[in-house]
Scaffold this motif. Structure first.
Motif, PDB file in Angstrom:
ATOM      1  N   ARG A   5       0.907  -1.117   0.105  1.00 52.94           N
ATOM      2  CA  ARG A   5       0.078   0.011  -0.106  1.00 52.94           C
ATOM      3  C   ARG A   5       1.009   1.467  -0.029  1.00 52.94           C
ATOM      4  N   ALA A   6       0.521   1.997  -0.730  1.00 52.14           N
ATOM      5  CA  ALA A   6       1.253   3.475  -0.869  1.00 52.14           C
ATOM      6  C   ALA A   6       0.169   4.631  -0.470  1.00 52.14           C
ATOM      7  N   PHE A   7       0.942   5.555   0.223  1.00 51.66           N
ATOM      8  CA  PHE A   7       0.526   6.764   0.542  1.00 51.66           C
ATOM      9  C   PHE A   7       1.056   7.964  -0.589  1.00 51.66           C
ATOM     10  N   ILE A   8       0.186   8.600  -1.349  1.00 54.76           N
ATOM     11  CA  ILE A   8       0.616   9.680  -2.295  1.00 54.76           C
ATOM     12  C   ILE A   8       0.582  11.065  -1.926  1.00 54.76           C
ATOM     13  N   ALA A  23      -2.980   8.358 -10.092  1.00 49.23           N
ATOM     14  CA  ALA A  23      -3.620   7.372  -9.218  1.00 49.23           C
ATOM     15  C   ALA A  23      -4.700   6.445 -10.325  1.00 49.23           C
ATOM     16  N   HIS A  35      -3.278   1.914  -3.714  1.00 48.08           N
ATOM     17  CA  HIS A  35      -3.484   3.027  -2.883  1.00 48.08           C
ATOM     18  C   HIS A  35      -5.224   3.300  -2.749  1.00 48.08           C
ATOM     19  N   THR A  60       0.418   2.274   5.685  1.00 50.54           N
ATOM     20  CA  THR A  60       1.028   2.024   4.340  1.00 50.54           C
ATOM     21  C   THR A  60       2.332   1.298   4.546  1.00 50.54           C
TER      22      THR A  60
END
Length: 137
Positions: A5-8, A23, A35, A60
């Motif tokens: 999981r990524a936090f943008i 995204a 995400h 994340t």
């Protein structure tokens, strides 16, 4: 293990369009991360925003910073990077909006951790992040 999981993180005042494009393309690419849109949906007191964002970052595996041309004014991005670092969440950046190696970076993001926007490069960076920080096996 589940998909990383990524936090943008992005400059909401200048790079909201690039965040939507990034995204959207990420969902349709073979990039090995997921995400969610964790952007604040309404204005809130600073302390509440910070607590909310810190909790989201903690869920994340990594933070991806979309590095645009106006990063010198992106105070929220700098705070998000600090939150990630304090929680041992690895961070890398992706140049957007015509930014390049001569563009100002947000405090806390090293130049050697920022790459061009190619899905192969991003996939490689995601793989690298999964071996760093809180993701070390």
């Amino acid at each position: 293990m589940a998909e990383p999981r990524a936090f943008i993180s992005f400059d909401v005042d200048h790079n909201s369009s690039e965040k939507v494009l990034f995204a959207g393309q990420a969902f349709h690419s073979k990039t090995p991360f997921s995400h969610e849109d964790w952007s604040a949906k309404s204005p809130m007191p600073q302390a509440q925003w910070e607590a909310l964002v810190k909790a989201k970052i903690n869920k994340t595996h990594m933070m991806i910073v979309l590095v645009g041309r106006h990063m010198a004014t992106a105070i929220g991005v700098v705070k998000e990077i600090e939150m990630a670092r304090s929680q041992d969440v690895p961070v890398f950046g992706v140049y957007v909006d015509g930014a390049d190696t001569s563009s100002t970076l947000p405090t806390g993001l090293n130049r050697n951790r920022v790459i061009q926007w190619t899905w192969d490069g991003i996939g490689n960076a995601v793989d690298q992040m999964m071996k760093q920080g809180k993701n070390k096996s």
